[in-house]
Write an enzyme that holds these catalytic residues in place. Structure first.
Site, mmCIF file in Angstrom:
data_model
loop_
_atom_site.group_PDB
_atom_site.id
_atom_site.type_symbol
_atom_site.label_atom_id
_atom_site.label_comp_id
_atom_site.label_asym_id
_atom_site.label_seq_id
_atom_site.Cartn_x
_atom_site.Cartn_y
_atom_site.Cartn_z
ATOM 1 N N GLY A 11 41.857 28.614 23.527
ATOM 2 C CA GLY A 11 42.320 28.042 22.266
ATOM 3 C C GLY A 11 41.242 27.910 21.202
ATOM 4 N N ASN A 12 39.955 27.857 21.634
ATOM 5 C CA ASN A 12 38.881 27.726 20.648
ATOM 6 C C ASN A 12 38.733 28.969 19.791
ATOM 7 O OD1 ASN A 12 37.955 28.951 23.151
ATOM 8 N ND2 ASN A 12 35.904 28.933 22.277
ATOM 9 N N LYS A 126 56.604 20.883 31.138
ATOM 10 C CA LYS A 126 55.826 21.190 29.938
ATOM 11 C C LYS A 126 56.564 20.718 28.683
ATOM 12 C CE LYS A 126 52.456 23.450 31.999
ATOM 13 N NZ LYS A 126 51.063 23.003 31.972
ATOM 14 N N LYS A 209 48.566 31.245 30.439
ATOM 15 C CA LYS A 209 48.040 32.496 29.866
ATOM 16 C C LYS A 209 46.922 33.088 30.718
ATOM 17 C CE LYS A 209 44.078 30.769 27.847
ATOM 18 N NZ LYS A 209 42.701 31.269 28.055
ATOM 19 N N LYS A 271 41.677 28.593 35.297
ATOM 20 C CA LYS A 271 40.848 29.762 35.011
ATOM 21 C C LYS A 271 40.230 30.310 36.301
ATOM 22 C CE LYS A 271 39.767 28.184 30.330
ATOM 23 N NZ LYS A 271 41.124 27.690 30.211
#
Length: 314
Positions: A11-12, A126, A209, A271
């Site tokens: 997201g960064n 979510k 993702k 991740k």
């Protein structure tokens, strides 16, 4: 040596408004083109949390005011793919031209197949879209059948499932483009979730993702999965005086660290899990976690965390 790389952007790398995102995308493009300039074939995937939320909230408010239709969540995901992909393909394309690199960049609307019987659909978790009062949420539940839950004292929100990705529907097309030298942006936001029930159809869900990035790397037969995030490496004892960056991790070491609770569930754990799924499916290949700014250095092995199956490569 040139490689086929799938890059998963955190997201960064993106922004919360169109203006902020376009500006951040310019810096993101530089890191991506650094990899292309080294001779690598690059496919980019990305998150879409703030963006799809913005789209859903805006369209929900319009619908609540009687100023438009209520847009299904799968369609909101597709909209976010186009919006983010437009910024990335524009800025990456500009950066390629600025460096005199004769390559095209394209964004592809991408569907990700999930199992309609995935247990996640039985217990959605979510939260998405606008906040409502309890009374409004109950009325919406009666109208739509959607499940609403109270969200951290801020109001009630629709909750959707987070099923496991099975297959990237457009993977063969993506691979053809990559093999032809195109920089491809695909499977944004984990891909638009679809089920196959006498044909594909969209479902309201959120797919992680990083898991989709690992699956895409698997289906493209990539050499490297490169996950770019806000930190330069995976750490043990993170945010303590004893914190230590991990330069390399084997599958066995990663699993031991996970069992010891070293990776936070909401940030580093998915991740590492995505990296594990890729290297276990492709022995001898590697997955790397590092920051956006250090993408090329991570690929070179001078920074970041490189995860392998423990074989000779890495």
């Amino acid at each position: 040596m040139s490689e086929k790389i799938v890059v998963a952007l955190g997201g960064n790398a993106l922004g919360k408004t169109p203006e902020e995102q376009l500006e951040l995308a310019k810096n993101t493009a530089k890191s991506i083109v650094d990899l292309v300039e080294l001779g690598n074939s690059v496919t980019v995937t990305h998150g879409n949390g703030p963006q799809v939320g913005m789209i859903k909230v805006s369209t929900d408010k319009a619908a609540d005011a009687g100023d438009g239709p209520r847009i299904p969540f799968a369609e909101c995901g597709a909209m976010s793919q186009g919006y983010i992909g437009y910024h990335l393909q524009q800025t990456i394309g500009n950066e390629l031209r600025n460096r005199g690199i004769d390559k095209q960049c394209v964004e592809l609307a991408t569907q990700t197949l999930v199992d309609k019987d995935d247990p996640a659909f039985e217990s959605p978790t979510k939260p998405v879209g606008a906040f409502y009062s309890e009374e409004q949420a109950k009325a919406l539940h009666e109208e739509t059948g959607n499940i609403y839950k109270e969200d951290s004292g801020r109001g009630w929100r629709w909750v959707v499932a987070s099923p496991q990705p099975i297959s990237i529907v457009e993977a063969p097309v993506i691979n053809n483009l990559v093999e032809g030298g195109t920089v491809v942006i695909a499977a944004g936001g984990g891909g638009v979730p679809v089920v196959d029930d006498a044909g594909l159809s969209g479902v309201p869900a959120v797919i992680d993702k990083d898991r989709t990035g690992a699956l895409l790397a698997d289906q493209l037969d990539a050499d490297t999965l490169l996950i770019l995030t806000a930190v330069d490496a995976a750490y043990v004892d993170y945010n303590t005086p004893q914190q230590r960056a991990l330069s390399t991790l084997t599958v066995a070491e990663a699993r031991e660290a996970m069992e010891n609770g070293q990776f936070a569930a909401g940030s580093m754990l998915p991740k590492v899990e995505a990296c594990l799924s890729f290297v276990e499916a492709h022995p001898g290949r590697r997955a790397i976690i590092t920051s956006l700014e250090k993408a090329a250095e991570g690929l070179a092995g001078t920074t970041g965390t490189t995860l392998t199956d423990g074989g000779n490569r890495g």
